[in-house]
Motif scaffolding. Structure first.
Motif, mmCIF file in Angstrom:
data_model
loop_
_atom_site.group_PDB
_atom_site.id
_atom_site.type_symbol
_atom_site.label_atom_id
_atom_site.label_comp_id
_atom_site.label_asym_id
_atom_site.label_seq_id
_atom_site.Cartn_x
_atom_site.Cartn_y
_atom_site.Cartn_z
ATOM 1 N N SER A 1 7.307 7.385 -5.889
ATOM 2 C CA SER A 1 8.425 8.269 -5.551
ATOM 3 C C SER A 1 8.104 9.699 -5.955
ATOM 4 N N ALA A 2 8.736 10.634 -5.268
ATOM 5 C CA ALA A 2 8.603 12.051 -5.591
ATOM 6 C C ALA A 2 9.800 12.778 -5.020
ATOM 7 N N ALA A 3 10.054 13.974 -5.538
ATOM 8 C CA ALA A 3 11.067 14.822 -4.905
ATOM 9 C C ALA A 3 10.639 15.088 -3.461
ATOM 10 N N PRO A 4 11.592 15.203 -2.545
ATOM 11 C CA PRO A 4 11.211 15.362 -1.128
ATOM 12 C C PRO A 4 10.250 16.506 -0.875
ATOM 13 N N ASP A 5 10.361 17.600 -1.641
ATOM 14 C CA ASP A 5 9.468 18.734 -1.412
ATOM 15 C C ASP A 5 8.135 18.596 -2.145
ATOM 16 N N LYS A 6 7.946 17.489 -2.898
ATOM 17 C CA LYS A 6 6.700 17.268 -3.634
ATOM 18 C C LYS A 6 5.868 16.126 -3.054
ATOM 19 N N ALA A 7 6.356 15.489 -2.008
ATOM 20 C CA ALA A 7 5.620 14.373 -1.417
ATOM 21 C C ALA A 7 4.356 14.877 -0.733
ATOM 22 N N GLY A 8 3.381 13.993 -0.660
ATOM 23 C CA GLY A 8 2.101 14.363 -0.050
ATOM 24 C C GLY A 8 1.129 14.871 -1.089
ATOM 25 N N GLY A 9 -0.050 15.210 -0.648
ATOM 26 C CA GLY A 9 -1.046 15.766 -1.542
ATOM 27 C C GLY A 9 -2.002 14.728 -2.085
ATOM 28 N N ARG A 10 -2.808 15.148 -3.048
ATOM 29 C CA ARG A 10 -3.946 14.355 -3.509
ATOM 30 C C ARG A 10 -3.535 13.019 -4.129
ATOM 31 N N LEU A 11 -2.588 13.030 -5.076
ATOM 32 C CA LEU A 11 -2.191 11.785 -5.722
ATOM 33 C C LEU A 11 -1.487 10.851 -4.745
ATOM 34 N N TRP A 12 -0.672 11.426 -3.900
ATOM 35 C CA TRP A 12 0.094 10.655 -2.913
ATOM 36 C C TRP A 12 -0.845 9.890 -1.979
ATOM 37 N N GLU A 13 -1.943 10.532 -1.611
ATOM 38 C CA GLU A 13 -2.850 9.975 -0.598
ATOM 39 C C GLU A 13 -4.071 9.281 -1.179
ATOM 40 N N GLY A 14 -4.176 9.221 -2.531
ATOM 41 C CA GLY A 14 -5.400 8.743 -3.146
ATOM 42 C C GLY A 14 -5.790 7.326 -2.775
ATOM 43 N N THR A 15 -4.843 6.403 -2.814
ATOM 44 C CA THR A 15 -5.162 5.008 -2.523
ATOM 45 C C THR A 15 -5.654 4.840 -1.093
ATOM 46 N N ALA A 16 -4.960 5.468 -0.151
ATOM 47 C CA ALA A 16 -5.364 5.361 1.248
ATOM 48 C C ALA A 16 -6.707 6.034 1.486
ATOM 49 N N ALA A 17 -6.943 7.180 0.835
ATOM 50 C CA ALA A 17 -8.220 7.875 0.998
ATOM 51 C C ALA A 17 -9.364 7.037 0.443
ATOM 52 N N ALA A 18 -9.144 6.397 -0.711
ATOM 53 C CA ALA A 18 -10.183 5.542 -1.286
ATOM 54 C C ALA A 18 -10.507 4.383 -0.357
ATOM 55 N N ASP A 19 -9.476 3.808 0.249
ATOM 56 C CA ASP A 19 -9.707 2.666 1.127
ATOM 57 C C ASP A 19 -10.565 3.056 2.325
ATOM 58 N N ASP B 1 17.620 11.607 -1.836
ATOM 59 C CA ASP B 1 17.263 12.142 -3.143
ATOM 60 C C ASP B 1 15.782 12.084 -3.459
ATOM 61 N N ALA B 2 14.971 11.399 -2.635
ATOM 62 C CA ALA B 2 13.560 11.223 -2.973
ATOM 63 C C ALA B 2 12.764 10.831 -1.740
ATOM 64 N N ALA B 3 11.470 11.091 -1.824
ATOM 65 C CA ALA B 3 10.520 10.600 -0.828
ATOM 66 C C ALA B 3 9.783 9.417 -1.439
ATOM 67 N N TYR B 4 9.379 8.477 -0.589
ATOM 68 C CA TYR B 4 8.733 7.263 -1.060
ATOM 69 C C TYR B 4 7.487 6.970 -0.230
ATOM 70 N N ARG B 5 6.502 6.421 -0.891
ATOM 71 C CA ARG B 5 5.349 5.828 -0.216
ATOM 72 C C ARG B 5 5.162 4.428 -0.775
ATOM 73 N N ALA B 6 5.099 3.444 0.107
ATOM 74 C CA ALA B 6 4.827 2.070 -0.283
ATOM 75 C C ALA B 6 3.420 1.707 0.150
ATOM 76 N N GLU B 7 2.675 1.089 -0.774
ATOM 77 C CA GLU B 7 1.301 0.660 -0.503
ATOM 78 C C GLU B 7 1.199 -0.843 -0.728
ATOM 79 N N LEU B 8 0.809 -1.565 0.295
ATOM 80 C CA LEU B 8 0.617 -3.004 0.200
ATOM 81 C C LEU B 8 -0.880 -3.263 0.102
ATOM 82 N N THR B 9 -1.313 -3.799 -1.032
ATOM 83 C CA THR B 9 -2.726 -4.082 -1.245
ATOM 84 C C THR B 9 -2.908 -5.561 -1.548
ATOM 85 N N GLU B 10 -4.155 -6.007 -1.460
ATOM 86 C CA GLU B 10 -4.401 -7.402 -1.804
ATOM 87 C C GLU B 10 -4.124 -7.630 -3.291
ATOM 88 N N TYR B 11 -3.669 -8.820 -3.609
ATOM 89 C CA TYR B 11 -3.360 -9.167 -4.992
ATOM 90 C C TYR B 11 -4.649 -9.530 -5.718
#
Length: 265
Positions: free
Chosen positions: A42-60, A82-92
């Motif tokens: 989660s992040a404030a709507p104006d803080k979503a995106g960027g390096r940390l937000w995209e790290g898992t997908a970029a690594a994949d 009140d917030a922006a969200y990114r959900a990441e589904l990865t293998e267990y």
């Protein structure tokens, strides 16, 4: 966050099970979902995106499959009032992390030679990945070295691609898997191993094993610089009340490397 996690589970058509696993300051929430792991950021709507937000997908996408890590199954982004969200589904990953609840070792552990060999191979493979992601910046060093280490800032002259959050809650036992890829990117040579070593200082035999296995990094000028950057960042966290029992051990390591006592907090 629990509502957001339930929303993501519904969209991915999975069912959450097992305990909640919270990240730093409640910013993330992860939970097992069948044969997957569902993590919501989660992040404030104006803080979503960027390096940390995209790290898992970029690594994949960019990190070779030979580096052991959970594979990404899907990503979902949405914004609420009140917030922006990114959900990441990865293998267990069925093998637990070496530690739970803390990134630091509190006692020595025995890991086989093959585990250490796998870690060296994984980090060497990762080091060769080209990326413009910056995990550690010279500006941070310039602003903070004198405050936390009591020495003039060093110039980071040798960088590599690394994990950037290498600690015992982000590595599994046998077989080795590296977890939590949101922060990976370019960083000083020696930073990753210096960080892992710092989180091991309360377990002297295991810390000695790290120094033995990675002497080819830590014993170099570049490796010493990277380790000092990692130690300085940990002392910044300690100044905020994190890892209170680790702080004096880190200070002792800094003085060993620099010959200069760490400033009082």
């Amino acid at each position: 966050m629990r509502r957001a996690h339930a929303t993501a589970a519904l969209q991915f058509q999975v069912s959450g099970s097992g305990p909640d696993v919270w990240g730093w300051q409640g910013r993330t929430l992860g939970r097992r979902a069948g044969n997957c792991w569902l993590r919501v950021v989660s992040a404030a709507p104006d803080k979503a995106g960027g390096r940390l937000w995209e790290g898992t997908a970029a690594a994949d996408t960019l990190v070779p499959r030979s580096v052991p890590r959970p594979r990404l199954r899907g990503v979902l982004d949405w914004t609420a009032s009140d917030a922006a969200y990114r959900a990441e589904l990865t293998e267990y990953v069925p093998v637990p992390a070496v530690t739970s609840g803390s990134p630091a070792l509190s006692r020595d552990i025995a890991l086989p030679d093959a585990w250490w060999s796998d870690l060296k191979t994984a980090l060497a493979t990762l080091a060769a990945v080209p990326t413009d992601r910056e995990s550690v910046r010279q500006g941070w060093v310039d602003r903070n070295f004198r405050r936390f280490l009591g020495i003039d800032p060093v110039r980071v002259r040798e960088t590599t691609t690394g994990h950037a959050d290498l600690h015992w809650a982000n590595v599994t036992g046998v077989p080795l898997v590296l977890l939590d890829w949101e922060n990976w990117g370019r960083l000083p040579v020696g930073y990753d191993i210096g960080l892992l070593h710092a989180y091991t200082l309360a377990a002297p035999a295991t810390a000695a094993r790290i120094r033995q296995e990675f002497a080819h990094v830590l014993s170099t000028d570049a490796g010493r610089t990277g380790e000092l950057v990692a130690l300085a960042q940990l002392l910044q966290a300690c100044a905020r009340g994190v890892h209170p029992t680790l702080a004096p051990l880190i200070a002792r390591r800094v003085e060993h490397l620099t010959g200069t006592p760490v400033p009082a907090p």
